[in-house]
Every structure is written in structure tokens, then in C-alpha cells.
Write an enzyme that holds these catalytic residues in place. Structure first.
Site, PDB file in Angstrom:
ATOM      1  N   MET A   1      54.106  18.512  36.979  1.00  0.00           N
ATOM      2  CA  MET A   1      53.773  18.363  38.389  1.00  0.00           C
ATOM      3  C   MET A   1      52.681  17.314  38.587  1.00  0.00           C
ATOM      4  O   MET A   1      52.833  16.389  39.394  1.00  0.00           O
ATOM      5  CB  MET A   1      53.327  19.705  38.966  1.00  0.00           C
ATOM      6  CG  MET A   1      53.123  19.694  40.469  1.00  0.00           C
ATOM      7  SD  MET A   1      54.641  19.374  41.396  1.00  0.00           S
ATOM      8  CE  MET A   1      55.501  20.924  41.171  1.00  0.00           C
TER       9      MET A   1
ATOM     10  N   ASP B   1      43.044  15.917  32.328  1.00  0.00           N
ATOM     11  CA  ASP B   1      43.479  17.162  31.709  1.00  0.00           C
ATOM     12  C   ASP B   1      42.379  17.625  30.765  1.00  0.00           C
ATOM     13  O   ASP B   1      41.337  16.979  30.639  1.00  0.00           O
ATOM     14  CB  ASP B   1      44.819  16.968  30.982  1.00  0.00           C
ATOM     15  CG  ASP B   1      45.639  18.260  30.955  1.00  0.00           C
ATOM     16  OD1 ASP B   1      45.213  19.201  30.262  1.00  0.00           O
ATOM     17  OD2 ASP B   1      46.679  18.323  31.626  1.00  0.00           O
TER      18      ASP B   1
ATOM     19  N   VAL C   1      46.848  22.315  38.457  1.00  0.00           N
ATOM     20  CA  VAL C   1      46.843  23.102  37.222  1.00  0.00           C
ATOM     21  C   VAL C   1      47.762  24.308  37.393  1.00  0.00           C
ATOM     22  O   VAL C   1      48.299  24.556  38.471  1.00  0.00           O
ATOM     23  CB  VAL C   1      45.411  23.557  36.846  1.00  0.00           C
ATOM     24  CG1 VAL C   1      44.511  22.350  36.683  1.00  0.00           C
ATOM     25  CG2 VAL C   1      44.839  24.520  37.890  1.00  0.00           C
TER      26      VAL C   1
ATOM     27  N   GLU D   1      49.545  27.890  37.910  1.00  0.00           N
ATOM     28  CA  GLU D   1      49.403  28.838  39.026  1.00  0.00           C
ATOM     29  C   GLU D   1      48.728  30.131  38.562  1.00  0.00           C
ATOM     30  O   GLU D   1      49.333  31.205  38.510  1.00  0.00           O
ATOM     31  CB  GLU D   1      50.795  29.118  39.618  1.00  0.00           C
ATOM     32  CG  GLU D   1      50.774  29.849  40.951  1.00  0.00           C
ATOM     33  CD  GLU D   1      50.514  28.958  42.152  1.00  0.00           C
ATOM     34  OE1 GLU D   1      50.828  29.370  43.266  1.00  0.00           O
ATOM     35  OE2 GLU D   1      49.971  27.847  41.987  1.00  0.00           O
TER      36      GLU D   1
ATOM     37  N   LYS E   1      42.348  28.255  38.511  1.00  0.00           N
ATOM     38  CA  LYS E   1      42.087  27.425  39.686  1.00  0.00           C
ATOM     39  C   LYS E   1      40.643  27.604  40.172  1.00  0.00           C
ATOM     40  O   LYS E   1      39.996  26.635  40.580  1.00  0.00           O
ATOM     41  CB  LYS E   1      43.085  27.749  40.803  1.00  0.00           C
ATOM     42  CG  LYS E   1      44.498  27.232  40.523  1.00  0.00           C
ATOM     43  CD  LYS E   1      45.431  27.499  41.688  1.00  0.00           C
ATOM     44  CE  LYS E   1      46.846  27.022  41.390  1.00  0.00           C
ATOM     45  NZ  LYS E   1      46.973  25.555  41.398  1.00  0.00           N
TER      46      LYS E   1
ATOM     47  N   SER F   1      51.721  26.876  44.891  1.00  0.00           N
ATOM     48  CA  SER F   1      52.994  27.190  45.528  1.00  0.00           C
ATOM     49  C   SER F   1      52.956  28.491  46.307  1.00  0.00           C
ATOM     50  O   SER F   1      53.844  28.758  47.109  1.00  0.00           O
ATOM     51  CB  SER F   1      54.104  27.269  44.475  1.00  0.00           C
ATOM     52  OG  SER F   1      53.808  28.272  43.521  1.00  0.00           O
TER      53      SER F   1
ATOM     54  N   HIS G   1      51.369  21.296  48.712  1.00  0.00           N
ATOM     55  CA  HIS G   1      52.400  21.870  47.848  1.00  0.00           C
ATOM     56  C   HIS G   1      53.514  20.853  47.622  1.00  0.00           C
ATOM     57  O   HIS G   1      54.346  20.616  48.499  1.00  0.00           O
ATOM     58  CB  HIS G   1      52.944  23.152  48.494  1.00  0.00           C
ATOM     59  CG  HIS G   1      54.011  23.823  47.686  1.00  0.00           C
ATOM     60  ND1 HIS G   1      54.892  24.728  48.238  1.00  0.00           N
ATOM     61  CD2 HIS G   1      54.349  23.722  46.368  1.00  0.00           C
ATOM     62  CE1 HIS G   1      55.728  25.150  47.291  1.00  0.00           C
ATOM     63  NE2 HIS G   1      55.415  24.556  46.162  1.00  0.00           N
TER      64      HIS G   1
END
Length: 716
Positions: free
Chosen positions: A324, A343, A400, A402, A407, A429, A450
Site C-alpha cells: 500500500m 519504513d 502501516v 491495520e 498506528k 480501512s 483510505h
């Protein structure tokens, strides 16, 4: 007349310049129609006429018919037939003139505009990328009804015409010239009229169309030519495989195009008129016009964007270099935006940058990109493992995994790196934006963005406003989405927002059907027959049960934090039961175990797993029609709930979002338009029938229907 200017030169050539009064574009209005009859009468009576040049004073050459009139049409078929025949009559009068007529195409000539060009004897186009030509009516549930089907088939032959008519392709000048849709190209708009006059002077006897000449043969072969007969025979089968019989317009186009070669030209034009008369009242036509024209126009024009100055982003950051995040970095670089791709390790970040390289290499292989363009793209992405590299960026996209704990950590560590006016977007999401905003010092600058996977193909972003998100942040987020060339839909905060909530119901209903004794083959077939891109079991395998399982765990943790009881997906019981069991069986999905509801074979094929009957709870002998209705009604009911709860702001965003983000069947015009097409009362009755037979998840309340009714009335 106010619709055009009329000027005759010393050589006897009349230049007609269309210039609709008080409008930015020339369209087929009643004033235009009256003007066209006046024009053809005037040209027929003109003494010493040697030729006619059709030009435009607008930036475009000519647009098509008035779609608002089509949408509002309530004529009886015989009256509608007379209306269509009258609208197309001037084109036949134009091509019956005894002198050459040349279309000088300075800008877009689409639909009725290109049909006017086809009625001319010669077409010259300026080498302007905005000067596209084509017949896109099929995309609006219609067919080209002003001679487009019949004339294009006669001009370039059935085999070349059908793909253009069935796909509604819009061709730029060089492609149009190559395909035979235009006959000549000049470099500038200023050269158009002189070139048209020069052709008339060199071809004074070219005033009769080929199809009006004795002995005319169709390019590529007449109706009885073996290749044409084969194309005509195969077209319906190939079309059904693509449309599944859900779209009447393409079928009608094939029928008229093929049969136009077997009858007189004027008879073919009348058959074409009957074809469009049969399509205008259909729900598919109204749905397409409402969503794909007016709906998309509303979104793209910024109608749902808060007022204020435009913001452009130059320096951006993406956190998380997985599929993503890497896809978002590609989207940024594709629009010339500098991006820090961060990252936990530089190696991971480099690997994420490699995704852009892979996409670029694929485009180079298809000759859609050069090595120089690829190098330029890659230079815009800077891999990093250091938060300090984010200092001063104008927007951070957190992408990052879900997991609310992850988060929380990432947002807290990186929010402070933003510029003073920067905004922070979380690519979640389903996790509530208002909850995530608690992890940053300024929740007014925090918003949900999203994206959908794969990012390079799914060109839509769901923008989610939290309780404290400012209007300025929303406006900036909207500008960001449009800057990268994606379609924005704006929703309000809730568990799963709009798209994830509705998407999850499609997946779950497939498993509910399995529990009710419907065979897996029938479940997948039902998804195909209603027009979903892929059956629910196949989608489960692509998404993976493992990700669904982890999301369920995350939401159970949220339930505890928020003191809520199964607030998200409370009706998705089959997903929780069967998905958990599939994970335990080591069948988490295609990308995890190369096994799920399907077995995936080395040759790329797949077959349904033969042990799925273990999930049957009770064989309810569900009729196929019920199975089909359940898959669509479940999504539509959830969309209706989103509207009633205030998650959705507009009908347009519900329709556009359901099609482009979820895959709701396009022929319906979207989930809310699907309800309108059935009829609000009829939909509620059928939904409650399904609720009685299969469960409360289908219940539709009066308040939900009344909310949609008021939204529709307001939009009208």
C-alpha cells in the site's frame, strides 16, 4: 440565427461557424435544431455554392445531446421516435447537399458532435490532444442515435467499427487518423479552415457520400463476406461474456450495426432511431447518466470540495513501504511530487521503492514509458528509516499495518515532523479517525485517507473526517487527492467508514449462503450473474482470511477501549466463524497459503476446495434469485444505513464510491441508484421479505427509506 455565423467567400465556399449563444460549448439544443433546419434550407438555396466548411467558435468542436432532457424524458414511444427522427434529420439534409461538406475539428467532437462530422464528406482535425473524437454513448446506456452506428459502420467497416461503438473509445488526432475516423490532420487550429477550403477546391465533385453512390461496398467486406459474417456471429457471444446480459445498449448496437449492412441506408437510420428510443427509458440508461455523467461531473468539478484557496503539495512522506505505501509513493512520483518513503529499515524502504521500478518496467515493456521517465520517477522517491528525514513535509500518509497499537506509536512519533501548515493522513480501512487523532497533538490537522489496493489501478480515495478534523484540513486533503489524479469521496467517521463496511457485507453474505446450504459453485455464479467483478469466495481468498482475522481482533480491542459491544460488523457472523476456522485449517488465502476457498495450482488455474460442505449449518434450499438478491441487497442495505447514520454525505458519493471502490455492478449506477431503480417502496418490501426468510441484517426501516427519499428530492 444566434447559433452560428454564415460567411461565403469569393470562391463560393460557405464557412459555418457554430457559436451557441450564452454557452461555453455547442450542444444539440432546440435552438441548435431550429438553426440547423434554417441552415440547410439556406445552403440548399445558395446560388453558386461550391462547398461548406463546418467550424466552431468554441474551444470544443461540438458536444452531443442534452442529457438532462434524456434523463427527464417522459414521452410515449411514438412521440420519442418522432423527436429522435427530427433531431437527426438535419444531418441527412446536410449530406444530401450537392457540394462537398468538410468538418474542421478544432477540439473535442464527441457523440452528436462526431455524428455531424460523419455526415460531412471529409473530416480535418487539428493536432491538439484535446481534439478527441468518438461515440461514447454506450457508456451512458445509449447508442449513437443521430446516425453514428450506421455511418461509422459504413465509413470504416463492421470489424473496425464495433470495438469503437461498444467501448465508447475517444481517440486523439493521430489515433483517429490511423483508424479512419478523420481523413486529414493539420498542426494548428488556424490551418483548419484553409485546409478545408483547399480540399473542396481540389475535389469539387465529392459532394455525394460513398453510401449514397451506386455500387457502394462496405470497407473490409459486405454483409456476406466470410470475415464479416464471422464477426457478426461471434460478437453476441463475446459480448455476453463481457456484459453478462446486464447492459442492453451494447446488444442493441451490435444488432443495428450488423443489420444496417443488410438494408437500405435510410431504413438503417430508422432502425437506429428505434434502437435509441428503446434504450432511453431503461433503468440502465438513467443510472449511467445520473452516476457516470452528472455524478462524476459533480465529484471532478469540486462540487463537494469546501471553498477556499487551492493547495499544492511538493514535499510528501509515506510511512510504511509495504504494497500500500509503495503504491502511494508511486502515485506521488507519477505526479512529480517528492516523497520520503519510510519504513523500520532502509532495506524495507528500498524494497518499497522497487515497486515503482517494477511498475515502470512494465510500462516500458508496453512502450508507454521511456527509461528517462523511469529514472525521473525513481529520483522523486527517497527511501528512509529515519524520522528526522520527514522534517518539514507538507503531508504525511501513514500506511502501516491495520493495528491500532502500531498506528498509535507511529502517529505519535512522526506528527511533529510536519510543517506548521502540514496535514496528517492515516490510510486506515476501518479504524475510527477520531480515535487515531487522539494520538497526535493537533487533531484538527488529522484526517483519514483510505486508498485501495492495488493503488496504481484503484484510482479513488475515501477521505474520512474525524470529529475534530478542520474544514481547512479537509480542503487540503481533497486537493491532495485530486493532485495525484485520484477520485475523492468524502465521508464521516465511523467503524469501517463507508467502503469497508459495505465491502465486508458482500464477503459475509457469500459465507451466509454457504451456511444456508448453497453450493460454492452457485454462490460464485450468483455473484457473476448480478455483475460483481468476482465471486465472494474468490474475493475472500484475495483479501485473505488472515487479514480479516487480525482486523476482527483489532476491533474487539477497540470495543473494549470504547466500551462498545460488537460495534463493527455485528451482522458479519459467518465471516467470523468460517474465516477463523479456515485460518486454523491453514487455508488463509491465496497469498498466504496458496489455499483458501479455492485450491491454487502450479499452472495458474484454481478449483474450489471440495471440503466446503463442512460449513453448512442448514440446507434452506435457497432459490438462485434469492441468492443473487441477497448479495446485492446486503450491500445496498448497508449503504442505506450509512446514509441514514450520516456516514455518507451525498447520494453521489454513495454511488460513485460503491462502484469504483467496492465493485458494485456498474449497470446499476451504484448502490443507492440501485435502490432507486427498483423503487424505494419495492426495495423496502423485498428487503424485509429477505429479512423474514434469512435474518435481521436485511431489515430496512422507514427512517432509512425516508432519508434516501429526501436526499433524492433535494438533489433533483
Amino acid at each position: 440565427m444566434t447559433e452560428y455565423t454564415y460567411k461565403k467567400d469569393a470562391d463560393g465556399i460557405v464557412t459555418v461557424t457554430f457559436d451557441a449563444s450564452g454557452k461555453s460549448a455547442n450542444t444539440m439544443t432546440q435552438a441548435w435544431l431550429d438553426g440547423m433546419f434554417d441552415l440547410t434550407d439556406r445552403l440548399a438555396a445558395e446560388e453558386g455554392l461550391k462547398g461548406v466548411v463546418l467550424a466552431s467558435a468554441k474551444k470544443t468542436f461540438f458536444a452531443g445531446g442534452d442529457l438532462e432532457d434524456i434523463l427527464a424524458n417522459d414521452m410515449q414511444p411514438e412521440d420519442l421516435m418522432a423527436y429522435i427522427e427530427r433531431n437527426k434529420a438535419p444531418f441527412r439534409l446536410l449530406e444530401k447537399l450537392p457540394v462537398p461538406v468538410v468538418a474542421a475539428i478544432n477540439g473535442a467532437a464527441l457523440g452528436g458532435g462526431y455524428e455531424m462530422c460523419l455526415a460531412s464528406n471529409y473530416r480535418i482535425i487539428a493536432n491538439n490532444p484535446k481534439a478527441v473524437v468518438g461515440l461514447p454513448e454506450v457508456q451512458l446506456g445509449l447508442l449513437p442515435g443521430a446516425g453514428g452506428v450506421v455511418r461509422l459502420t459504413a465509413k470504416i467497416g463492421l470489424e473496425k467499427a464495433l470495438p469503437l461503438l461498444l467501448e465508447g473509445k475517444q481517440l486523439r488526432p493521430d489515433a483517429a487518423l490511423k483508424m479512419g475516423l478523420v481523413d486529414e490532420m493539420v498542426e494548428t487550429v488556424e490551418e483548419l479552415v484553409p485546409a478545408a477550403k483547399a480540399w473542396i477546391m481540389a475535389n469539387p465533385n465529392m459532394g455525394t457520400q460513398p453510401w449514397d453512390q451506386r455500387g457502394f461496398t462496405y470497407p473490409g467486406g459486405d454483409a456476406d463476406a466470410p470475415n464479416v459474417r464471422m464477426a457478426a456471429t461471434m460478437a453476441p457471444t463475446m459480448l455476453y461474456a463481457k456484459t453478462r446480459g446486464l447492459l442492453p445498449a451494447p446488444e442493441k448496437i451490435v444488432d443495428i450495426a450488423v443489420n444496417s449492412m443488410r438494408m437500405g441506408f435510410d431504413s438503417a437510420l430508422r432502425a437506429e432511431s428505434r434502437g435509441i428510443v428503446s434504450l432511453i427509458p431503461t433503468p440502465e440508461c438513467k443510472a449511467a447518466i445520473k452516476t457516470f455523467f452528472f455524478g462524476m461531473q459533480a465529484v471532478k468539478s469540486g462540487k463537494i470540495r469546501p471553498e477556499g484557496a487551492q493547495t499544492r503539495f511538493e514535499k510528501t512522506a509515506v510511512l510504511g513501504a509495504g504494497m500500500m505505501g509503495a503504491g502511494i509513493a508511486w502515485a506521488h512520483a507519477s505526479k512529480g511530487m517528492h516523497t520520503i518513503l519510510k519504513d523500520i529499515s532502509l532495506e524495507n524502504a528500498e524494497k518499497g521503492k522497487g515497486y515503482t521500478e517494477t511498475l515502470a518496467d512494465k510500462r516500458i515493456a508496453r512502450k508507454r514509458m521511456t527509461e528517462e521517465k523511469k529514472d525521473a520517477l525513481l529520483s522523486l522517491i527517497t527511501p528512509s528509516a529515519d524520522n528526522d528525514d520527514l522534517n518539514g513535509v507538507e503531508i504525511i500518509i501513514e500506511a502501516v499495518f491495520e493495528d491500532i497499537n502500531l498506528k498509535e506509536k507511529v502517529i505519535g512519533e512522526t506528527f511533529g515532523q510536519l510543517s506548521e501548515t502540514g496535514i496528517y493522513g492515516s490510510n486506515t480501512s476501518s479504524l475510527p479517525i477520531s480515535v487515531l487523532a487522539e494520538f497526535c497533538p493537533d487533531p484538527t490537522r488529522f484526517i483519514g485517507l483510505h486508498f485501495f489496493s492495488p493503488v496504481d489501478k484503484m484510482k479513488i480515495v475515501e477521505i474520512i473526517c474525524g470529529e475534530k478534523t478542520s474544514t481547512e484540513t479537509l480542503r487540503k486533503a481533497y486537493d491532495y487527492v485530486t493532485q495525484i489524479g485520484y477520485l475523492p469521496i468524502v465521508v464521516n467517521d465511523s467503524r469501517g467508514f463507508f467502503t469497508s463496511r459495505v465491502f465486508a457485507t458482500y464477503l459475509d453474505e457469500g459465507l451466509q449462503l454457504m451456511q444456508d446450504g448453497v453450493s460454492p459453485v452457485t454462490i460464485e455464479r450468483a455473484g457473476w450473474k448480478v455483475g460483481m467483478p468476482v465471486g465472494p469466495l474468490a474475493v475472500h481468498d484475495e483479501v485473505s482470511m488472515e487479514l480479516t482475522r487480525k482486523a476482527t481482533i483489532t476491533h474487539k480491542e477497540l470495543d473494549k477501549r470504547l466500551n462498545e459491544d460488537a460495534a463493527f460488523g455485528k451482522h458479519n457472523t459467518a465471516t467470523q466463524i468460517i474465516g477463523t476456522k479456515m485460518c486454523e485449517l491453514g487455508r488463509r488465502g491465496r497469498n498466504w497459503d496458496k489455499a483458501g476457498f479455492y485450491n491454487y495450482h502450479a499452472d495458474g488455474s484454481k478449483t474450489l476446495w471440495d471440503k466446503l460442505d463442512q460449513f453448512v449449518v442448514e440446507d434452506l434450499e435457497v432459490p438462485l434469485q434469492d441468492a443473487m438478491d441477497r448479495l446485492l441487497y446486503r450491500q445496498a442495505v448497508e449503504t442505506l444505513r450509512c446514509l441514514e447514520e450520516g456516514v455518507l454525505n451525498t447520494e453521489v458519493e454513495g454511488n460513485v464510491g460503491s462502484i469504483f471502490a467496492i465493485g458494485f455492478p456498474p449497470h446499476t449506477g451504484g448502490a443507492l441508484q440501485y435502490i432507486e431503480g427498483i423503487g424505494l417502496d419495492a426495495f423496502q418490501t423485498r428487503a424485509n421479505e429477505l429479512a423474514t426468510k434469512y435474518g435481521d441484517r436485511f431489515i430496512v426501516t422507514d427512517a432509512e427509506i425516508d432519508r434516501l427519499r429526501s436526499v433524492v428530492a433535494k438533489a433533483a
